[in-house]
Design an enzyme around this catalytic site. Structure first.
Site, short mmCIF file in Angstrom:
data_model
loop_
_atom_site.label_atom_id
_atom_site.label_comp_id
_atom_site.label_asym_id
_atom_site.label_seq_id
_atom_site.Cartn_x
_atom_site.Cartn_y
_atom_site.Cartn_z
N MET A 1 -12.18 4.63 -0.56
CA MET A 1 -12.83 4.94 0.73
C MET A 1 -13.45 6.32 0.56
O MET A 1 -12.99 7.31 1.15
CB MET A 1 -11.79 4.89 1.86
CG MET A 1 -11.34 3.47 2.17
SD MET A 1 -9.76 3.39 3.06
CE MET A 1 -8.63 3.48 1.67
N SER B 1 0.85 -1.19 0.00
CA SER B 1 0.00 0.00 0.00
C SER B 1 0.88 1.24 0.00
O SER B 1 1.64 1.47 0.95
CB SER B 1 -0.89 0.02 1.24
OG SER B 1 -1.40 1.34 1.42
N MET C 1 -11.44 -5.88 5.62
CA MET C 1 -10.64 -4.92 6.40
C MET C 1 -10.31 -5.54 7.75
O MET C 1 -11.21 -5.98 8.48
CB MET C 1 -11.43 -3.61 6.61
CG MET C 1 -11.65 -2.77 5.37
SD MET C 1 -10.17 -2.35 4.43
CE MET C 1 -9.25 -1.38 5.63
N ASP D 1 -6.67 -6.34 4.40
CA ASP D 1 -6.05 -5.01 4.42
C ASP D 1 -6.03 -4.47 5.85
O ASP D 1 -7.09 -4.25 6.44
CB ASP D 1 -6.85 -4.07 3.51
CG ASP D 1 -6.21 -2.70 3.34
OD1 ASP D 1 -5.12 -2.46 3.88
OD2 ASP D 1 -6.83 -1.87 2.63
N HIS E 1 -8.42 1.13 -3.92
CA HIS E 1 -9.31 0.92 -2.78
C HIS E 1 -10.00 2.25 -2.48
O HIS E 1 -9.39 3.15 -1.92
CB HIS E 1 -8.47 0.42 -1.58
CG HIS E 1 -9.25 0.29 -0.31
ND1 HIS E 1 -8.64 0.08 0.92
CD2 HIS E 1 -10.58 0.31 -0.05
CE1 HIS E 1 -9.56 -0.01 1.86
NE2 HIS E 1 -10.75 0.15 1.30
N HIS F 1 -1.27 -1.29 -4.23
CA HIS F 1 -2.53 -0.94 -3.56
C HIS F 1 -2.58 0.58 -3.38
O HIS F 1 -1.66 1.19 -2.82
CB HIS F 1 -2.60 -1.66 -2.21
CG HIS F 1 -3.91 -1.51 -1.50
ND1 HIS F 1 -5.04 -2.23 -1.85
CD2 HIS F 1 -4.28 -0.73 -0.46
CE1 HIS F 1 -6.03 -1.90 -1.03
NE2 HIS F 1 -5.60 -0.98 -0.19
N MET G 1 -8.89 8.23 -0.04
CA MET G 1 -9.68 8.64 1.13
C MET G 1 -10.18 10.07 0.93
O MET G 1 -9.46 10.91 0.39
CB MET G 1 -8.82 8.58 2.38
CG MET G 1 -8.21 7.21 2.63
SD MET G 1 -7.31 7.19 4.18
CE MET G 1 -6.56 5.55 4.09
N ASP H 1 -4.75 3.66 -1.97
CA ASP H 1 -5.82 4.02 -1.02
C ASP H 1 -6.35 5.42 -1.27
O ASP H 1 -5.62 6.41 -1.15
CB ASP H 1 -5.27 3.94 0.42
CG ASP H 1 -5.07 2.51 0.87
OD1 ASP H 1 -6.04 1.73 0.81
OD2 ASP H 1 -3.94 2.16 1.27
C1 DX5 Z 1 -6.27 1.65 5.67
C2 DX5 Z 1 -5.83 1.35 4.26
C3 DX5 Z 1 -4.71 0.40 4.17
C4 DX5 Z 1 -3.43 0.85 4.82
C5 DX5 Z 1 -2.80 -0.36 5.40
O1 DX5 Z 1 -7.46 2.34 5.65
O2 DX5 Z 1 -6.91 0.82 3.50
O3 DX5 Z 1 -4.49 -0.04 2.84
O4 DX5 Z 1 -2.51 1.45 3.94
O5 DX5 Z 1 -1.68 0.03 6.12
P1 DX5 Z 1 -0.92 -0.97 7.08
O6 DX5 Z 1 -0.45 -2.15 6.26
O7 DX5 Z 1 0.21 -0.14 7.59
O8 DX5 Z 1 -1.88 -1.40 8.17
ZN ZN Z 2 -6.47 -0.12 1.54
#
Ligand code: DX5
Ligand code: ZN
Length: 219
Positions: A68, A8, A137, A173, A66, A33, A37, A35
């Protein structure tokens, strides 16, 4: 079993993002990956299609987006155009889950549904056959570097049973590390997102190698 490691980039050095993407791919990443947000669905704000488009030219593995964000649909075509290979979303973030899955596929991407720690598996009941990926998750979404929630193991086993041989990837994740990846694989996951566990180490290849050794049962 084919296992996939998906670093990620949330934990990457964003001042050197292109180099970081190339470095994890050289180190053996199967996916990158990504993310997204929105400071609305989750309490953090990250990157959008512009940054996806920017890394695309240096990213020789599929970009695993991903989302969010809430709402979902308006941003899906933009990520497809920006080079996403997989687009996953949270069912609570869209009004019409089946429609959003269809939209992602119509845009030429693989579609994934993401279940938060408290989100029940009932969301899978009527859409399972349309999904390419289910993402469980193992932390509450919003931040990297959180601790793995052990309840996710039971959930992974239950989803693995539901998949029942279908060609659907089962991704996990949050809080995935070298020292718990074997137990997570035993619970049924085949695709592992890891942010801080990879990017906060000096040698990405050694870390991904240690994860693969755990998965192969060589340690
Ligand atoms: C959290 C993200 C993850 C995050 C995971 O909301 O969706 O993808 O980057 O990070 P680690 O592996 O550090 O828990
Ligand atoms: Zn993620």
């Amino acid at each position: 079993m084919t296992y996939r490691i998906a670093p990620s980039i949330l934990s990457a050095d964003f001042a050197r993002l292109g180099e970081e993407v190339q470095a994890v791919i050289r180190a053996g990443a199967d996916l990158v990956h990504f993310d997204v947000m929105d400071n609305h669905y989750v309490p953090n704000l990250t990157v959008g299609p512009l940054v996806c488009e920017a890394i695309r030219s240096v990213c020789s593995v599929p970009i695993d987006v991903h989302l969010m964000v809430k709402p979902v649909d308006a941003i899906v075509p933009a990520f497809a155009r920006a080079g996403a290979g997989i687009i996953s979303f949270h069912p609570e973030a869209t009004e019409h889950v089946d429609r959003t899955i269809g939209l992602i596929k119509d845009c030429g991407c693989k579609a994934g549904l993401v279940l938060n720690p408290a989100t029940p598996l009932v969301w899978l009941d009527h859409v399972l056959d349309k999904l390419d990926l289910i993402l469980i998750m193992s932390v509450n979404p919003g931040f990297g570097g959180q601790t793995f929630i052990p309840q996710a193991l039971k959930k992974l086993s239950a989803v693995r049973e539901r998949i029942a041989g279908r060609d659907i990837w089962l991704e996990v994740d949050g809080g995935v590390k070298v020292d718990n990846i074997r137990a997570i694989a035993d619970a049924g996951a085949d695709t592992f997102v890891a942010g801080s566990a990879i990017f906060r180490t000096a040698d990405y290849r050694a870390t991904i190698g240690a994860m693969r050794a755990q998965l192969a049962g060589r340690v």
